[in-house]
Every structure is written in structure tokens, then in C-alpha cells.
Design an enzyme around this catalytic site. Structure first.
Site, short mmCIF file in Angstrom:
data_model
loop_
_atom_site.label_atom_id
_atom_site.label_comp_id
_atom_site.label_asym_id
_atom_site.label_seq_id
_atom_site.Cartn_x
_atom_site.Cartn_y
_atom_site.Cartn_z
CB SER A 189 -5.40 56.57 28.69
OG SER A 189 -4.18 56.84 28.02
CB SER B 196 5.92 59.16 29.80
OG SER B 196 4.77 59.73 29.24
P1 ADP Z 1 -2.95 53.93 24.50
O1 ADP Z 1 -2.17 54.39 23.31
O2 ADP Z 1 -3.15 55.02 25.52
O3 ADP Z 1 -2.43 52.66 25.12
P2 ADP Z 1 -4.93 53.21 22.58
O4 ADP Z 1 -5.14 54.46 21.80
O5 ADP Z 1 -4.06 52.14 21.99
O6 ADP Z 1 -4.43 53.61 24.04
O7 ADP Z 1 -6.32 52.52 22.90
C1 ADP Z 1 -7.43 53.25 23.40
C2 ADP Z 1 -8.71 52.49 23.03
O8 ADP Z 1 -9.83 53.19 23.60
C3 ADP Z 1 -8.92 52.41 21.55
O9 ADP Z 1 -9.43 51.14 21.23
C4 ADP Z 1 -9.97 53.51 21.29
O10 ADP Z 1 -10.75 53.24 20.15
C5 ADP Z 1 -10.79 53.45 22.57
N1 ADP Z 1 -11.52 54.68 22.91
C6 ADP Z 1 -12.83 54.76 23.20
N2 ADP Z 1 -13.21 56.03 23.46
C7 ADP Z 1 -12.11 56.80 23.32
C8 ADP Z 1 -11.87 58.19 23.46
N3 ADP Z 1 -12.83 59.07 23.77
N4 ADP Z 1 -10.60 58.64 23.28
C9 ADP Z 1 -9.62 57.77 22.97
N5 ADP Z 1 -9.77 56.44 22.82
C10 ADP Z 1 -11.03 55.93 22.98
#
Ligand code: ADP
Length: 203
Positions: A40, A110
Site C-alpha cells: 500500500s 497490522s
Molecule cells: P508496504 O510497506 O505498504 O508493503 P511499500 O512501501 O514497500 O509498501 O511499497 C509500495 C510500492 O508502491 C512502492 O514500490 C512505491 O514506490 C509504490 N507507490 C506508487 N505510488 C505510491 C504512492 N502514491 N504512495 C506510496 N507508494 C507508492
């Protein structure tokens, strides 16, 4: 749960208080609790928020899901019971960091409302800031930054949140971010604005 031995263990109050530790850091300690589906954007946004805070000379620490599972919570599975224990330990560690006067950022799926609320209740008023990183499952699955959805759909990962394990949407979140509509930079700015407006960046 207390056992007989635990009854003889009491919290020791030290000479230097939480307020004093926070004061020399020029901030109000708190936990920014990022919650949302895998992919996300929790880690990405939390990372940028931490950089921005660091640039403002704020004292922070980012607790990240995978990093904690590689150390402190090594050996815990993704069963409901172990997920509860995973979050409980993270809550306790975060509380210690808050006691140290830090702004703590946590990036964990969570998925259970009860677990998140338990941590909220452990903290003092205003110390727990829930940040709901609200990204539709289809979008997370499309991004699939670690290839985990693909594996989960093939049945290679059991109890994967959103696929074979539930995610309970937060009911009382302080900051709601819909990443489909805003960039990582704008999302981080939204968190910073909240902290500024509510007085966390001064003491
Ligand atoms: P999580 O920690 O929730 O599992 P991550 O941060 O590891 O998710 O991964 C989210 C992915 O989505 C990343 O590759 C990020 O670059 C991409 N992404 C694209 N658009 C967005 C946005 N608006 N906000 C956050 N992440 C984004």
C-alpha cells in the site's frame, strides 16, 4: 498476563523523565502507526516522512515490518496468534522509544483493529497517531513490489493479508492517505502538516 514471579517486578521510575528527554529534542514524542495492505505504501511514505523530520533536526526511529521480523520477532509466523504477538512486541518497543522522547514511525500491515487499539490504549492521549495507508487491493496487487501477491495467488504463501487473511479497515484513524490520488511526496507532506498543526514538532 502476570504470573507469580511477575508480581515482584515493578516499573522503575528514573531520574530523567520522558518529558525531559523530549524537551532537549524539541519535540513531543509519539508513534506514527502506518497501517495498510502489503504494497500500500507504508514503508515508502514512512521513509520519506522520516527523512523530512530528520531534515528538521527531529529525533526519529523507523520500525519496519521485515526488519523486525528478521530480528526481534524472528520465528513468529503469520498465523493470527503470532500476528497478535508480533504487533504486541512492536507496541512495547515503540512505547520504550516514546519514553526515550523519540518520534517513532512503524510500518506494519497490522491487520486487526483490536491489536491497533490495544497499542493506542497503552499510550497516553495524543501519543498514538494512526496513519491509514488506504490503497485498494487491486492497486497493491498491480504494484506487487516484492512479488508477494503473485506467490500468494499461486498458494505459495499461506495467510497473506488481502488474499487469504483479512484486513480490518481502521475505524478511528488520525490521518487517512489514499495513495491512488496523491504522490509519495504529498502523502508525506500531509503527515508533516498534521504533526506541525498539532504541535508535535515543538515542546
Ligand atoms: P508496504 O510497506 O505498504 O508493503 P511499500 O512501501 O514497500 O509498501 O511499497 C509500495 C510500492 O508502491 C512502492 O514500490 C512505491 O514506490 C509504490 N507507490 C506508487 N505510488 C505510491 C504512492 N502514491 N504512495 C506510496 N507508494 C507508492
Amino acid at each position: 498476563m502476570l504470573n507469580e514471579k511477575d508480581e515482584n517486578i515493578l516499573w522503575h521510575t528514573h531520574h530523567v523523565s520522558k518529558d525531559e528527554r523530549a524537551k532537549i529534542k524539541g519535540q513531543k514524542p509519539c508513534i506514527l502507526w502506518f497501517t495498510g495492505l502489503s504494497g500500500s505504501g507504508k514503508s515508502t511514505i514512512a521513509n520519506m516522512v522520516e527523512s523530512k523530520l530528520h531534515n528538521l533536526n527531529k529525533h526519529t526511529y523507523l520500525l519496519d515490518g521485515d526488519n523486525i521480523r528478521l530480528g526481534l520477532n524472528q520465528g513468529l509466523s503469520f498465523s493470527d496468534a503470532d500476528r497478535v504477538e508480533n504487533i504486541r512486541r512492536i507496541g512495547e518497543v515503540s512505547k520504550l522509544f516514546v519514553d526515550a522522547g523519540m518520534i517513532v514511525l512503524t510500518a506494519f500491515i497490522s491487520p486487526f483493529e483490536e491489536d491497533r487499539n490495544r497499542i493506542r490504549e497503552m499510550m497516553q492521549e495524543g501519543e498514538f497517531i494512526e496513519v491509514y495507508v488506504d490503497t485498494p487491493l487491486e492497486v497493491c496487487e498491480e504494484r506487487d513490489p516484492k512479488g508477494l501477491y503473485k506467490k500468494a495467488r499461486k498458494g505459495e504463501i499461506a495467510e497473506f493479508t488481502g488474499v487469504s487473511s483479512p484486513y480490518e479497515k481502521p475505524q478511528r484513524t488520525e490521518i487517512h492517505i489514499q495513495t491512488e490520488n496523491i504522490s509519495v511526496a504529498s502523502a508525506s507532506e500531509k503527515v508533516l502538516e498534521y504533526l506541525e498543526k498539532k504541535g508535535y514538532l515543538r515542546c
